[in-house]
Design an enzyme around this catalytic site. Structure first.
Site, PDB file in Angstrom:
ATOM      1  CG  ASP A 229      -1.896   1.148   1.184  1.00  0.00           C
ATOM      2  OD1 ASP A 229      -2.933   0.999   0.510  1.00  0.00           O
ATOM      3  OD2 ASP A 229      -1.621   2.190   1.824  1.00  0.00           O
ATOM      4  CB  ILE A 230       1.003   4.297  -2.131  1.00  0.00           C
ATOM      5  CG1 ILE A 230       1.303   3.466  -3.385  1.00  0.00           C
ATOM      6  CG2 ILE A 230       1.790   5.606  -2.179  1.00  0.00           C
ATOM      7  CD1 ILE A 230       0.883   4.137  -4.680  1.00  0.00           C
TER       8      ILE A 230
ATOM      9  CG  ASN B 217      -4.866  10.800  -5.289  1.00  0.00           C
ATOM     10  OD1 ASN B 217      -4.222  10.824  -6.327  1.00  0.00           O
ATOM     11  ND2 ASN B 217      -5.352   9.681  -4.758  1.00  0.00           N
TER      12      ASN B 217
ATOM     13  CG  HIS C  43      -8.074  12.065  -7.993  1.00  0.00           C
ATOM     14  ND1 HIS C  43      -7.962  10.992  -7.137  1.00  0.00           N
ATOM     15  CD2 HIS C  43      -8.861  12.979  -7.352  1.00  0.00           C
ATOM     16  CE1 HIS C  43      -8.669  11.228  -6.037  1.00  0.00           C
ATOM     17  NE2 HIS C  43      -9.240  12.434  -6.145  1.00  0.00           N
TER      18      HIS C  43
ATOM     19  CG  ASP D   9      -5.189   8.110 -12.154  1.00  0.00           C
ATOM     20  OD1 ASP D   9      -5.398   7.547 -11.058  1.00  0.00           O
ATOM     21  OD2 ASP D   9      -6.095   8.624 -12.847  1.00  0.00           O
TER      22      ASP D   9
ATOM     23  NE  ARG E 275      10.208 -16.244  -6.733  1.00  0.00           N
ATOM     24  CZ  ARG E 275       9.344 -17.235  -6.504  1.00  0.00           C
ATOM     25  NH1 ARG E 275       9.658 -18.472  -6.817  1.00  0.00           N
ATOM     26  NH2 ARG E 275       8.180 -16.980  -5.955  1.00  0.00           N
TER      27      ARG E 275
ATOM     28  CD  GLU F 187      -4.405   3.972  -1.442  1.00  0.00           C
ATOM     29  OE1 GLU F 187      -4.558   4.374  -0.285  1.00  0.00           O
ATOM     30  OE2 GLU F 187      -5.313   4.042  -2.311  1.00  0.00           O
TER      31      GLU F 187
END
Length: 598
Positions: free
Chosen positions: A462-463, A470, A475, A479, A495, A506
C-alpha cells in the site's frame, strides 16, 4: 469423400435388398388355408365365430389378405397343425390399428393377444416393427384374428420358427439400416454444404430427404419402434403429416433446381399451388382423422409427382441440361408411389415389393438429385469462369482491394478479441492483473501447494499517505504514480511464477509461489529501497513516495487455511506495518489457529 460413402451405401443397399428378396420365400413355413369373414358393424365376438360352418367363411385365394381401404372389420381364421418346436406368427404390415388374436382349442380360448399401432409399442409381446406374436402351444390350434383399421386392410400372415424369423428380420433390418444410413449421410452432407455456401437449395434438399426418411420410417414401422414409440398419436398420423411435408419441400427443391421462376412462371405457380395444398394437408392431417386424410394424401402424391415430372419434361425441352436427369429421378419415385398406392387400394399383392420398392426408388431419386447438384455446381463454376474472363482489370483490382479489406478486418477482429480477453483480466489503469484474476489464481495455487508441499507468499503493498498525493497534485498525478509503481513492481518481481495484481485503489498484491520467508522478505525490502529512492516523474514534477508491505506465508499459518485467510493475514500484517510508522514490512505471525471451512 462424402459422395463416395453415399455411393457405396447405395450399392450395399441394392445388394442387400436383392439378398432379402431372394431369401425371404424360403424361410417362412407353408401357411394352411386362410379363411376370412366380413363383419360389417364390427360387433361380432369370438364366441360368435368359433366353430362356424365353412359356408360362414370365404376362402382367401391369394397369399396375403389385401382388401384396400374399408371401414369394415375382418375376421381371419386358420388351423395350425401340431409341431415339435416353438412357432411365432408375423403380420408384416405395421399400420394396422387393432388386431385381436385368439388361440382356440376345443372351442375354448387358451390365449388372447391384442396388437396394433393404436397400442403402446411397449405392450407388444415381441419388440418388432411388425406384429410378431408367439403361438400359444405346440399342439394343433385354431387361430382367429379380428382386424379393424383406418389404414388399408392388408394382413400378410406368416408362421415362423423363431430362429428363422430372427435371421429374416436381421437381413431386413440391415437393408433398412443401410437405407436410413444413406438418408442420414445425404442430410449431413447437404447441411454441411449449406453451412459453407448459404445456398438455400441445400437446406431445402436436406429437409426433403428428412421428410422422406420419416415418411418411410412411418411406413415400415421403424419410426414407431425407434423414434416415437411413446407417441401413439404421431404413429396414427405419421404418413399424412410427413407425406405433406415431403411434397412441400419437393416443390421447393424443384423450383430452385429447375429455376422455374425465371424459366416458366406458369409452372412455378403450379409448384407454389402444390406447396399450398401440401401445407393445408399438413394442417388437416393434424386435426382430421387418418381415414379421412390418407386417400387424399395418395391422390396429392400422384398428382404432385405428375406435375413435377411435367415440369422437368418442359424444362428439358427448353434445353435445361440436368432437367432430363431430374425427370428420370422423379419418374422412378412416382412409379414406386403408384405401386404403393395400388397396393394400399388392394390392387397389388406383393407386400415385399410394395414395402421396400419405395425405399429403393427414393434412394435412387436421392442419388440422381445428388448428381444434378454436382452438375449444377459444375455449371455455376463454368459461368463464374466465363464471367471472370469478361470482367475488366478494374474489377479484379476491386476484388483484390475488398479481399485485403476483409483480411484487414479479420486481423482487426482477432486483435480486438485478444484485447478484449486481456482487458477482461487486467486493470485498466496499470495493466496489471485485476482483483478478479487474483480471486481465481490464489485458490488454485493454494490447492497446488497442498499437493506438492511447497510454500506460497502473499505480499500486500500500500502506498503511504497516497491521499495526500492526490489532494496536493490531483488525481491525474496520482494515476501517473500508480502506473509507474506498477512498472517498477513488474521490473523487480520477475521470478518465474510471480504475479502482480492491483487489489484496489493504491493497494497491490504480489503472489509468489514457491517463495521462502527469508528470500521473499529480503526481496521486498530491496524493492522498498528502490521505490523510496525513485523519483516519480509526473506532469506536476517529481513525486516521492514510500510503501508499506504485509506478508503472509501459507506454511507459516496454522491449520488447513483457505486462500481468503492467507490474503486476510497479509492484509492484517500490512496494517501492522502502517500502524508501526509506515515504510516498512511486517510478516503475519499467527496468534490463533485459522481453519479452512470450505
Amino acid at each position: 469423400m462424402a459422395k463416395s460413402i453415399v455411393y457405396w451405401l447405395a450399392l450395399a443397399l441394392l445388394v442387400t435388398f436383392s439378398s432379402v428378396a431372394s431369401a425371404r420365400a424360403e424361410t417362412a413355413e407353408d401357411m394352411p388355408p386362410v379363411y376370412y369373414h366380413v363383419d360389417k358393424n364390427g360387433r361380432q365376438s369370438i364366441e360368435q365365430v368359433i366353430d362356424k360352418e365353412l359356408n360362414f367363411w370365404d376362402v382367401l385365394n391369394q397369399r396375403a389378405a389385401s382388401f384396400g381401404y374399408t371401414s369394415d372389420t375382418y375376421w381371419f381364421h386358420f388351423n395350425l397343425p401340431a409341431a415339435d418346436y416353438d412357432r411365432v406368427m408375423r403380420i408384416a404390415y405395421p399400420l394396422l390399428d387393432n388386431v385381436d388374436i385368439y388361440f382356440v382349442q376345443n372351442n375354448q380360448v387358451i390365449q388372447r393377444t391384442i396388437v396394433g399401432d393404436e397400442q403402446e409399442f411397449s405392450q407388444r409381446p415381441i419388440s418388432s416393427r411388425n406384429f410378431v406374436v408367439p403361438i400359444a402351444t405346440r399342439d394343433s390350434v385354431a387361430v382367429y384374428m379380428k382386424v379393424a383399421t383406418s389404414s388399408s386392410m392388408r394382413v400378410p400372415i406368416s408362421i415362423w420358427q423363431p430362429t428363422k424369423l430372427l435371421s429374416d428380420e436381421q437381413l431386413v433390418t440391415t437393408a433398412t439400416a443401410l437405407y436410413f444410413g444413406l438418408i442420414i449421410c445425404m442430410i449431413v452432407y447437404n447441411l454441411f454444404s449449406f453451412s459453407l455456401t448459404r445456398d438455400p437449395y441445400f437446406a431445402y434438399y436436406s429437409a426433403y430427404i428428412l421428410a422422406i426418411g420419416l415418411l418411410l420410417a412411418g411406413l415400415d414401422g421403424s419410426g414407431y419402434q425407434y423414434l416415437w414409440s411413446n407417441f401413439e398419436w404421431l404413429q396414427s398420423k405419421a404418413i399424412p403429416i410427413f407425406g405433406s411435408i415431403a411434397f412441400i419441400f419437393a416443390s421447393l427443391v424443384a423450383s430452385h433446381i429447375l429455376q422455374t421462376k425465371e424459366r416458366s412462371p406458369k409452372l412455378h405457380r403450379g409448384l407454389q399451388g402444390v406447396m399450398v395444398l401440401a401445407g393445408l394437408s399438413f394442417l388437416a392431417s393434424i386435426l382430421l382423422p387418418y381415414e379421412w386424410m390418407i386417400q387424399w394424401i395418395l391422390i396429392l402424391a400422384i398428382g404432385a409427382a405428375a406435375l413435377l415430372i411435367c415440369t422437368g419434361i418442359s424444362l428439358w425441352q427448353q434445353g435445361l441440361g440436368y432437367a432430363r436427369i431430374y425427370t428420370l429421378a422423379l419418374s422412378v419415385l412416382l412409379s414406386t408411389i403408384v405401386i404403393n398406392a395400388l397396393g394400399y387400394l388392394g390392387l397389388f399383392e406383393s407386400f415385399f415389393i410394395q414395402s421396400y420398392l419405395i425405399m429403393l426408388g427414393s434412394a435412387f431419386e436421392i442419388m440422381l438429385l445428388s448428381l444434378i447438384l454436382a452438375m449444377r455446381f459444375n455449371e455455376n463454376r463454368k459461368e463464374r469462369l466465363a464471367a471472370e474472363k469478361r470482367l475488366s482489370s478494374r474489377l479484379e483490382v476491386k476484388v483484390k482491394q475488398r479481399t485485403e479489406e476483409l483480411e484487414a478486418v479479420m486481423r482487426k477482429l482477432k486483435e480486438m478479441n485478444k484485447k478484449l480477453e486481456v482487458k477482461s483480466n487486467e486493470d485498466r489503469l496499470t495493466k496489471l492483473f485485476n482483483r478478479g484474476v487474483l480471486d481465481e489464481d490464489l485458490p488454485l495455487e493454494v490447492r497446488r501447494a497442498r499437493r506438492t508441499g511447497y510454500d506460497i507468499a502473499i505480499v500486500m503493498i500500500d502506498i503511504d499517505h497516497f491521499k495526500k498525493v492526490n489532494d496536493k497534485y490531483g488525481h491525474p498525478v496520482g494515476d501517473e504514480v500508480l502506473v509507474e509503481l506498477a512498472r517498477l513492481l513488474k521490473v523487480h518481481f520477475r521470478r518465474a511464477g510471480d504475479r502482480i495484481y492491483r487489489y484496489g485503489g493504491e493497494e497491490f498484491v504480489i503472489l509468489m509461489p514457491g517463495a521462502q520467508e527469508l528470500g521473499c522478505h529480503d526481496k521486498v525490502l530491496a524493492v522498498m529501497d528502490v521505490i523510496r529512492s525513485h523519483s516519480f516523474k509526473t506532469e506536476r514534477g517529481a513525486v516521492k513516495i514510500t510503501i508499506s508491505a504485509g506478508m503472509s506465508l501459507l506454511n507459516s499459518l496454522p491449520g488447513h487455511v483457505a486462500s481468503k485467510h492467507l490474503l486476510e493475514a497479509a492484509d492484517k500484517a500490512l496494517y501492522e506495518a502502517k500502524n508501526a510508522g509506515r515504510d516498512q514490512i511486517r510478516i503475519a505471525r499467527p496468534a490463533t489457529d485459522v481453519s479452512d471451512n470450505s
